[in-house]
Design an enzyme around this catalytic site. Structure first.
Site, PDB file in Angstrom:
ATOM      1  N   SER A   1       0.850  -1.190   0.000  1.00  0.00           N
ATOM      2  CA  SER A   1       0.000   0.000   0.000  1.00  0.00           C
ATOM      3  C   SER A   1       0.877   1.228   0.000  1.00  0.00           C
ATOM      4  CB  SER A   1      -0.902   0.003   1.243  1.00  0.00           C
ATOM      5  OG  SER A   1      -1.557   1.243   1.388  1.00  0.00           O
TER       6      SER A   1
ATOM      7  N   TYR B   1      -2.374  -0.387  10.574  1.00  0.00           N
ATOM      8  CA  TYR B   1      -2.432  -0.748   9.159  1.00  0.00           C
ATOM      9  C   TYR B   1      -1.147  -0.322   8.441  1.00  0.00           C
ATOM     10  CZ  TYR B   1      -4.161  -1.009   4.339  1.00  0.00           C
ATOM     11  OH  TYR B   1      -4.329  -1.300   3.007  1.00  0.00           O
TER      12      TYR B   1
END
Length: 685
Positions: free
Chosen positions: A562, A575
């Site tokens: 990501s 995250y």
């Protein structure tokens, strides 16, 4: 636009297709893509307006059970039969196949097959040429001619082995004319041909021939035609057998892919296991298959592991490697014994069939269907051997004749007509989190490019739906797996091995997210996200590397990381840290696995809202609250902050995965590709 199948243009065409479907639906009648059927009738010549006698016959390729009008070749019988006047003799009979094109009627339709003469020259209106196990058992028995006479009397005539072609058509036409009482013939080393004045009579005669042979073999056959059970070679219990198959398949697939990458198929059926448990199986396997359809797909003979069922795995692996070298040397010698200056080059010396006592059969091909069908043909060959040994002894055609078929110019031409393989053909991909969103899009893209796909997801229903969307077991299989479980991951890779032979391409995509400020992030939040993404991708990659090293074929690991792995966004510590962990795994594993030809790369998407399981599961609402926008506008919000002002969709991430694995970036490893429409703060440095 949906393609609508053509409709039959003539009643005889319709009757022929219906008969073909009924015959092809029962594997006792003929093997997959084996045999051909025909019908003759009168149609109107569009040029003269007069009647013209035509023959519709199954063309080259295709399968009787699913035959469609476009799979038929339509030929003018007057022109086809006139070819007998220019036939140059058996030494030049292959030239006649090109001449069939000059007999075609109308546009479209399939290319005429080598068996066209058999159908056109026989005087009957309807002809079936089939490859039933019972008929081939008689055809491959040492005293097949005598057994044929005992089985059928004068109703069926024995025709000695002759390679398929124009001369065989002349031979069968002569049999039909000389024996008006006969309903068909047994072709030595090959199969059966039956005929009739109507489609119904032809089908009835074909079935009579097949069923009569079955009953004859059953009534006359001796018990245990493959000999007694050999001590130590008994079938293993199912759980042990499946475990051993999964352990051996990646190694065997790597061996079978020495010349050309192959996909595998596993068959642990009772018939295969019984054959391998019997004392005579080494002798019979060494004789090879006989029917041309069989050995074109299974090669001249299989590789047989000569160890008991419970031999230690390391010993079995070492012996398989030794036997593989012996097989390659033996195959090269076979080629050199029979090749002439005109022969095509050797296509590859690796086996198509590998037999492992106690475990079963591994078969290989250019795709899953080809591998599965090769196994089905060898199972046909086992049944043929059983029938022949039950009433006589199995006596296949000479090795030189097998070579003439395998390296036939016409077979070579057929191979040249095949479409070019897709970029990911023969590659086996396992995608985690494949049940929705990015994973689903990746699975679809990899399958579209030719890969076999293992759709892995904690949501078993989602995995099953994706596998069905991709086309079912020949294209994709589902596995339910929680990537935090070492046992479930091992089971998923074992299923991939049994389904396709191993794994070449793994996409670590499974993930979740919870958006909270630091003070509100619990240890459970941290552990859960790291457990699925950081720990889960580590566990998946570890198992993938084990399989890939066993195969010795290299491979690809792709991490869907990501932009958050490098971009410090608010309220996102668990995250973002897990994604940073994944991003560094890419670098670490690229450095470690490069010597094995395994490339490790990553993709860094921006927030993918549409179709995302993560966003639909609450992450979207949480991130929308952080940025103060309505949840339904979150995708547009992400797009507005990018340099390109474009929203990132699942298929964009899938495109990047294909770019990394499709064959052009062969020298790239340790790379992260941003798929974020340009987030300057996430630029890699």
């Amino acid at each position: 636009m949906t393609e609508h199948p053509r409709r039959p243009e003539h009643p005889e065409q319709a009757a022929l297709l219906a008969r073909s479907h009924r015959l092809g639906a029962d594997p006792r009648n003929t093997n997959y893509a084996g045999g051909n059927t025909s019908a003759k009738g009168t149609a109107t010549d569009p040029v003269t307006g007069e009647g013209v006698e035509l023959m519709w016959v199954k063309g080259s390729g295709g399968d009787l059970g699913t035959l469609r009008p476009e799979g038929l070749a339509a030929l003018r019988l007057d022109r086809l039969r006139a070819l007998t006047g220019v036939y140059p003799g058996v030494k030049r009979e292959d030239e006649m196949v090109a001449a069939f094109d000059y007999c075609l009627h109308g546009k479209g339709g399939a290319a005429p097959s080598i068996d066209t003469a058999m159908h056109g020259l026989v005087g009957a209106a309807h002809v079936d040429h089939l490859h039933p196990d019972s008929g081939i058992a008689l055809a491959c028995a040492a005293d097949g001619e005598r057994l044929t006479r005992e089985c059928f009397g004068d109703a069926v005539v024995w025709v000695p082995w002759r390679r398929p072609g124009f001369q065989l058509g002349l031979d069968i036409a002569a049999v039909h004319e000389a024996h008006p009482e006969a309903i068909g013939c047994v072709l030595g080393g090959h199969g059966i041909t039956a005929w009739g004045a109507t489609s119904e009579e032809c089908e009835r005669n074909s079935l009579h021939l097949i069923r009569t042979a079955e009953r004859f073999l059953e009534a006359r056959g001796r018990a245990e035609p493959f000999g007694p059970v050999q001590e130590g070679y008994e079938p293993l219990p199912e759980a042990e057998r499946l475990e051993r198959a999964a352990a051996l398949l990646p190694l065997v697939r790597g061996l079978a892919s020495r010349d050309h990458a192959q996909v595998g198929h596993y068959d642990g059926s009772a018939a295969v296991l019984d054959f391998l448990s019997r004392a005579e199986h080494p002798r019979l396997a060494a004789l090879g298959t006989s029917c041309p359809d069989h050995f074109l797909r299974t090669k001249v003979r299989p590789l047989v592991l000569d160890l008991p069922s419970r031999a230690p795995l390391e010993e079995a692996a070492t012996r398989l490697e030794e036997l593989h070298e012996e097989y390659r040397s033996g195959y090269r010698a076979y080629y050199e014994r029979h090749a002439t200056e005109e022969s095509p080059p050797m296509r590859g010396a690796d086996p198509a069939i590998v037999l492992v006592p106690g475990v079963g059969m591994f078969s290989f091909g250019r795709d899953k269907q080809t591998a599965r069908v090769a196994g089905e043909f060898y199972l046909n060959a086992i049944q043929v051997m059983r029938g022949a040994e039950a009433v006589s002894s199995y006596s296949p055609i000479e090795e030189s004749e097998k070579f003439r078929i395998e390296y036939w110019d016409l077979e070579e031409a057929k191979l040249r007509r095949m479409p070019a393989p897709k970029p990911l053909a023969t590659r086996i991909a396992l995608v985690t989190g494949a049940g929705s969103g990015i994973g689903r899009a990746i699975a679809h893209r990899l399958a579209a490019e030719g890969a076999c796909v293992v759709a892995a997801d904690v949501n078993g229903r989602g995995a099953r739906e994706v596998a069905e969307e991709l086309g079912g077991p020949d294209r994709a299989v589902p596995v339910t797996v929680d990537v935090t479980s070492e046992e479930q991951i091992a089971a998923a890779f074992a299923e991939a091995a049994r389904a396709f032979g191993g794994v070449d391409l793994v996409v670590n995509n499974a993930g979740i997210s919870v958006s909270k400020p630091l003070a509100e992030t619990t240890a459970e939040d941290w552990d859960r996200q790291h457990g699925i993404m950081a720990r889960g991708s580590f566990l998946v990659s570890r198992e993938a590397a084990r399989v890939m090293r066993a195969q010795g074929m290299g491979g690809d690991l792709v991490y869907i990381s990501s932009k958050n792995g490098v971009f410090a966004g608010p309220n996102n510590v668990a995250y973002g840290a897990a994604k940073a962990d994944q991003a560094h795994q890419v670098r670490l594993l690229a450095a470690e696995l490069g010597e094995h030809g395994i490339r490790v790369n990553g993709v860094n998407p921006d927030g993918v809202v549409r179709g995302s399981g993560i966003f639909a599961g609450g992450w979207g609402a949480q991130r929308a609250a952080v940025y103060g926008v309505p949840e339904e506008e979150l995708g547009q919000f992400y797009a507005r902050r990018t340099l390109l002002k474009r929203e990132v969709l699942p298929e964009h991430v899938a495109n990047a995965v294909f770019a990394l694995t499709g064959g052009d970036l062969t020298h790239t490893t340790g790379l992260h590709i941003p798929v974020d429409a340009g987030v300057a703060a996430a630029f890699l440095r």
